[in-house]
Design an enzyme around this catalytic site. Sequence first.
Site, PDB file in Angstrom:
ATOM      1  CG  ASP A  82      -1.954   1.033   1.271  1.00 54.59           C
ATOM      2  OD1 ASP A  82      -2.362   1.478   0.182  1.00 54.59           O
ATOM      3  OD2 ASP A  82      -2.402   1.410   2.380  1.00 54.59           O
ATOM      4  CB  SER A 211     -11.580   3.997   8.265  1.00 55.49           C
ATOM      5  OG  SER A 211     -10.931   2.769   8.043  1.00 55.49           O
ATOM      6  CG  ASN A 230      -7.115   0.632   0.110  1.00 59.19           C
ATOM      7  OD1 ASN A 230      -7.525  -0.257  -0.627  1.00 59.19           O
ATOM      8  ND2 ASN A 230      -5.968   1.242  -0.096  1.00 59.19           N
ATOM      9  CB  THR A 233      -8.711   4.622  10.396  1.00 56.83           C
ATOM     10  OG1 THR A 233      -7.653   5.280   9.701  1.00 56.83           O
ATOM     11  CG2 THR A 233      -9.026   5.391  11.657  1.00 56.83           C
TER      12      THR A 233
END
Length: 284
Positions: A82, A211, A230, A233
């Site tokens: 990432d 998130s 993705n 958090t």
Amino acid sequence: MPLVPVKELLKKAEEGKYAVGAFNVNNMEIVQAILAAAEAERAPVIMQASQGAIKYAGIEYIYALASLAASQATVPVALHLDHGTSFEQCMKCIRVGFTSVMIDGSKLPLEENIALTNKVLEVARATGVSVEAELGKIGGTEDDIHVDEKEAFFTDPEEARYFVEKTGVDALAPSVGTAHGQYKGIPKLDFPRLEKIAQLVKIPLVLHGSSGVPDEAIQEAIRLGVRKVNIDTNIREAFTNTCREVLGKNPKEIDPRKVLGPAREAATQVIREKIRVFGSAGRA
């Protein structure tokens, strides 16, 4: 089963019009939580490591944990870098055995971003590794990379078309209003922009900083062409909050298993919920 390339998972996601969850790994418990959630939901899953995770755990540990998880899994598991910011870092990950890398040249001028992405693609294509790229800055902080809100800019759809045409990248992360880290308010995604990008590039899109984005907004983004979402958090919050709770109730506890075990369970539950939101449950 061995680790699989992300492009295989995204191809199936495109056919089924759902998104695959990409969850950040930092330690053994989170790897176990991702696998437990994926198995329970019968979902394909992407484990991804950021620069911070690689610095913390070590690239060999990350690979060993993810490949062990994949070898025990009955669902497809991919391992992705990432926000790789250099050619060298992408090469290290490919050499170790990652099945996918992200080259983030979004801070560079367009032509330099294209050149860097193509350099990575050249090696990745020869080794069967997937490549994700980014265009436009995504706000917030992702480990060592900080993008000021004012400096963050949205991806231009025509630029996205040109970029994909010049690179042939497997997936693209556009900037459409999300940010890394914890949100101060509710993020507002630019859906018309996202729809336009999806129409022009015709490859799977990736939603970073997801998130804290409302479920309905994520589902709308998936409807418009996002195939990888993705999450980091939310996992960190569930994990660390549970550690705090356990230690708050029993400050004298010294057994890490009694602290990290419940934290792992909390992370598993959060990941299971996300998988259902993304529509990937039962798609393994």
